[in-house]
Design a protein around this motif. Structure first.
Motif, PDB file in Angstrom:
ATOM      1  N   LYS A 195       0.810  -1.216   0.000  1.00 57.59           N
ATOM      2  CA  LYS A 195       0.000   0.000   0.000  1.00 57.59           C
ATOM      3  C   LYS A 195       0.844   1.267   0.000  1.00 57.59           C
ATOM      4  O   LYS A 195       0.370   2.327  -0.392  1.00 57.59           O
ATOM      5  CB  LYS A 195      -0.928  -0.003   1.221  1.00 57.59           C
ATOM      6  CG  LYS A 195      -1.991  -1.084   1.181  1.00 57.59           C
ATOM      7  CD  LYS A 195      -2.864  -1.053   2.427  1.00 57.59           C
ATOM      8  CE  LYS A 195      -3.927  -2.130   2.382  1.00 57.59           C
ATOM      9  NZ  LYS A 195      -4.753  -2.166   3.612  1.00 57.59           N
ATOM     10  N   ALA A 196       2.060   1.187   0.474  1.00 57.45           N
ATOM     11  CA  ALA A 196       2.919   2.374   0.553  1.00 57.45           C
ATOM     12  C   ALA A 196       4.103   2.215  -0.385  1.00 57.45           C
ATOM     13  O   ALA A 196       4.721   1.161  -0.457  1.00 57.45           O
ATOM     14  CB  ALA A 196       3.406   2.578   1.981  1.00 57.45           C
ATOM     15  N   SER A 197       4.415   3.280  -1.130  1.00 59.06           N
ATOM     16  CA  SER A 197       5.543   3.260  -2.049  1.00 59.06           C
ATOM     17  C   SER A 197       6.601   4.242  -1.558  1.00 59.06           C
ATOM     18  O   SER A 197       6.284   5.355  -1.140  1.00 59.06           O
ATOM     19  CB  SER A 197       5.084   3.640  -3.463  1.00 59.06           C
ATOM     20  OG  SER A 197       6.148   3.534  -4.373  1.00 59.06           O
ATOM     21  N   ASN A 198       7.849   3.806  -1.588  1.00 59.27           N
ATOM     22  CA  ASN A 198       8.960   4.619  -1.107  1.00 59.27           C
ATOM     23  C   ASN A 198       9.878   4.965  -2.270  1.00 59.27           C
ATOM     24  O   ASN A 198      10.159   4.118  -3.117  1.00 59.27           O
ATOM     25  CB  ASN A 198       9.743   3.853  -0.041  1.00 59.27           C
ATOM     26  CG  ASN A 198       8.858   3.385   1.098  1.00 59.27           C
ATOM     27  OD1 ASN A 198       8.631   4.099   2.056  1.00 59.27           O
ATOM     28  ND2 ASN A 198       8.335   2.168   0.983  1.00 59.27           N
ATOM     29  N   LEU A 242      -3.890  -7.349  14.845  1.00 61.74           N
ATOM     30  CA  LEU A 242      -4.499  -6.113  15.348  1.00 61.74           C
ATOM     31  C   LEU A 242      -3.973  -4.900  14.596  1.00 61.74           C
ATOM     32  O   LEU A 242      -4.738  -4.027  14.184  1.00 61.74           O
ATOM     33  CB  LEU A 242      -4.232  -5.966  16.848  1.00 61.74           C
ATOM     34  CG  LEU A 242      -4.733  -4.662  17.488  1.00 61.74           C
ATOM     35  CD1 LEU A 242      -6.245  -4.541  17.360  1.00 61.74           C
ATOM     36  CD2 LEU A 242      -4.309  -4.586  18.956  1.00 61.74           C
ATOM     37  N   HIS A 243      -2.671  -4.832  14.382  1.00 63.81           N
ATOM     38  CA  HIS A 243      -2.088  -3.678  13.707  1.00 63.81           C
ATOM     39  C   HIS A 243      -2.460  -3.658  12.224  1.00 63.81           C
ATOM     40  O   HIS A 243      -2.537  -2.584  11.623  1.00 63.81           O
ATOM     41  CB  HIS A 243      -0.573  -3.662  13.903  1.00 63.81           C
ATOM     42  CG  HIS A 243      -0.163  -3.168  15.256  1.00 63.81           C
ATOM     43  ND1 HIS A 243       0.362  -1.910  15.463  1.00 63.81           N
ATOM     44  CD2 HIS A 243      -0.232  -3.748  16.485  1.00 63.81           C
ATOM     45  CE1 HIS A 243       0.613  -1.738  16.748  1.00 63.81           C
ATOM     46  NE2 HIS A 243       0.261  -2.848  17.391  1.00 63.81           N
ATOM     47  N   GLY A 264      -2.437   2.427   9.517  1.00 59.72           N
ATOM     48  CA  GLY A 264      -2.616   3.791   9.044  1.00 59.72           C
ATOM     49  C   GLY A 264      -1.944   4.772   9.982  1.00 59.72           C
ATOM     50  O   GLY A 264      -1.118   4.395  10.820  1.00 59.72           O
ATOM     51  N   PRO A 265      -2.299   6.038   9.893  1.00 64.30           N
ATOM     52  CA  PRO A 265      -1.609   7.072  10.691  1.00 64.30           C
ATOM     53  C   PRO A 265      -1.843   6.966  12.188  1.00 64.30           C
ATOM     54  O   PRO A 265      -1.103   7.563  12.964  1.00 64.30           O
ATOM     55  CB  PRO A 265      -2.197   8.383  10.136  1.00 64.30           C
ATOM     56  CG  PRO A 265      -3.520   8.002   9.549  1.00 64.30           C
ATOM     57  CD  PRO A 265      -3.317   6.616   9.004  1.00 64.30           C
ATOM     58  N   GLY A 298      -8.677   2.936  15.168  1.00 65.80           N
ATOM     59  CA  GLY A 298      -7.991   2.948  13.880  1.00 65.80           C
ATOM     60  C   GLY A 298      -8.324   4.173  13.044  1.00 65.80           C
ATOM     61  O   GLY A 298      -7.564   4.553  12.150  1.00 65.80           O
ATOM     62  N   LYS A 299      -9.462   4.806  13.333  1.00 63.23           N
ATOM     63  CA  LYS A 299      -9.861   6.017  12.611  1.00 63.23           C
ATOM     64  C   LYS A 299      -9.388   7.286  13.306  1.00 63.23           C
ATOM     65  O   LYS A 299      -9.693   8.396  12.855  1.00 63.23           O
ATOM     66  CB  LYS A 299     -11.385   6.049  12.461  1.00 63.23           C
ATOM     67  CG  LYS A 299     -11.935   4.934  11.583  1.00 63.23           C
ATOM     68  CD  LYS A 299     -13.456   4.944  11.571  1.00 63.23           C
ATOM     69  CE  LYS A 299     -14.008   3.789  10.742  1.00 63.23           C
ATOM     70  NZ  LYS A 299     -15.497   3.736  10.792  1.00 63.23           N
TER      71      LYS A 299
END
Length: 453
Positions: free
Chosen positions: A74-77, A245-246, A251-252, A338-339
């Motif tokens: 989901k994340a690109s570096n 759980l994580h 997310g943030p 999580g939100k």
């Protein structure tokens, strides 16, 4: 006939358009930029070197950036690169230097290059996959659609056993809490503390010398590290709790999970034993009303005599929430966290109480009196943690005979006030006696001196 001509003309146009589109895609795929070499080399716990050779028939290669991702993708570096001239075209290099423990071992890293020439043409290469492996060992692996297990130095039967345990642990989490991984995970099993040390981030000489990390969940990479030690299944199920759980709250706001929930859920999942060392430590603490306030449980306590109490209490709090509100309410609270909802607000929305009220209700549940609102941090009196913040690790002290996770120890109670007072009186009397004895000696010497004179 005119109708037939129109049909024929339409068919011709369709064929022509299809051909044109194919030609267009061909030119897009085989444009002026051409890649002649694309390689990557990883050195464990040190760096990854990416190298590309490319040329353009329309001009010079002006830029080439490398993008990589891992885990759920989901994340690109992005990595900056350096371009140097070659006999034909250019050579581009990008290096990812890393600290020890920064990347999880046996990690599949997907990467691609985005290249631009001086004429404005661009090309994104097809994704490549690099296995970031701990090359010190000859790894074996076994997998199903949910888990891949990596190990060395043991039989195939051992790897299959770990795979079965991991699958059972994931099933437990889904059945009990209604949470499951959104993508397959890696379980990497090391044979000794010394072997696994290079895969972990250093936590300081005192901690690393005095404790053994039995397992660590690396949620960023969907990887779980563990030792092949006694009660390995317990460690595996515990770390799976952290990992799943994580993944649910990724997310943030992932780092904002209250520690009592994060560890309590993992503790609940790790074992069916209703009378283990953690429960015994907690029961003893309850008997002398020496437990933690829920609001203070922001990180696992590092005082040896308090470790078992803290983890046992975290599990007990999660058990209380499950028994009073069921799986649905606990899952609702997790999703709110999580939100980005604050812990107190999430509790109020789902259960109707905040952490102070949860503290009182839990205390009454275990037979203690209520305490009311927590005092300010300056007057709370809780001892600070003496170990680095927990990152989903199972830790055991390196004392002889210790196995499994950190087992709590009961600290003997100190002397009573009456005994302290008595000891003080005796000490004072002893001091007075010494003073009188010294005075007598000095007087006698003086008397004898005068007599001799």
């Amino acid at each position: 006939m005119p109708t037939l001509r129109r049909v024929a003309l339409a068919a011709f146009l369709i064929v022509a358009l299809t051909f044109a589109l194919r030609v267009g895609y061909a030119f897009a795929d085989n444009g002026p930029i051409r890649v002649t070499s694309n390689t990557a080399l990883a050195t464990f716990a040190s760096e990854i070197k990416f190298q590309l050779a490319a040329e353009s028939s329309a001009g010079q290669i002006k830029s080439a950036d490398l993008y990589y991702t891992f885990g759920d993708g989901k994340a690109s570096n992005r990595l900056p690169s350096q371009i140097s001239a070659a006999d034909k075209g250019v050579t581009v290099t990008a290096n990812k230097r890393m600290q020890q423990g920064e990347f999880a071992p046996q990690l599949d890293i997907s990467y691609y290059w985005r290249i631009t020439d001086s004429a404005g043409n661009t090309l994104s290469t097809d994704p490549q996959v690099l296995r970031y492996a701990d090359e010190r060992f000859q790894w074996q692996e076994v997998s199903n659609d949910r888990v891949t297990v990596f190990w060395y130095g043991q039989s195939d039967k051992f790897g299959q056993q770990v795979l079965d345990w991991a699958t059972q642990g994931l099933d437990r989490l889904e059945k009990t809490f209604g949470i499951k991984m959104s993508y397959p995970i890696h379980v990497v099993v090391y044979g000794s503390k010394e072997d696994m040390a290079k895969a972990l981030a250093p936590r300081g000489a005192v901690f690393d010398g005095g404790a053994t990390v039995l397992g660590e969940a690396r949620s960023t990479y969907g990887t779980l590290l563990m030792l092949n030690a006694a009660d390995a299944r317990t460690t595996l199920w515990h770390e799976l709790g952290h990992l799943v759980l994580h993944d649910r709250v990724k997310g943030p706001f992932e780092s904002s999970l209250p520690a009592w929930l994060d560890e309590g859920l993992a503790m609940y999942n790790e074992s069916d034993d209703p009378n283990d060392g953690y429960k015994r430590a907690l029961d003893q603490a309850i008997s002398r009303d020496d437990v933690f306030r829920v609001r203070s449980m922001t990180s696992p306590n590092g005082i040896p005599s308090k470790v078992g109490i803290w983890y046992g209490q975290a599990r007990s709090i999660v058990t209380y929430l499950l028994q009073t509100g069921g799986q649905d309410k606990l899952l609702q609270m997790i999703d709110l966290l999580g939100k980005g909802t604050r812990t107190d607000d999430a509790l109020k929305k789902v259960y109707g109480f905040d952490q102070d009220q949860l503290n009182d209700q839990w205390r009454q549940w275990v037979g203690l009196s209520s305490q009311g609102s927590a005092p300010s941090p300056a007057t709370q009196g809780q001892a600070p943690s003496q170990i680095p913040p927990d990152n989903g690790s199972s830790v055991a002290p390196t004392t002889p005979g210790t196995s499994g996770q950190a087992q709590p120890s009961v600290t003997p109670q100190g002397p009573s006030r009456a005994l302290v007072a008595l000891l003080g009186v005796l000490g004072l009397a002893a001091a007075c006696s010494v003073f009188l004895l010294l005075a007598l000696v000095v007087g006698t010497v003086a008397y004898l001196t005068v007599r001799r004179a």
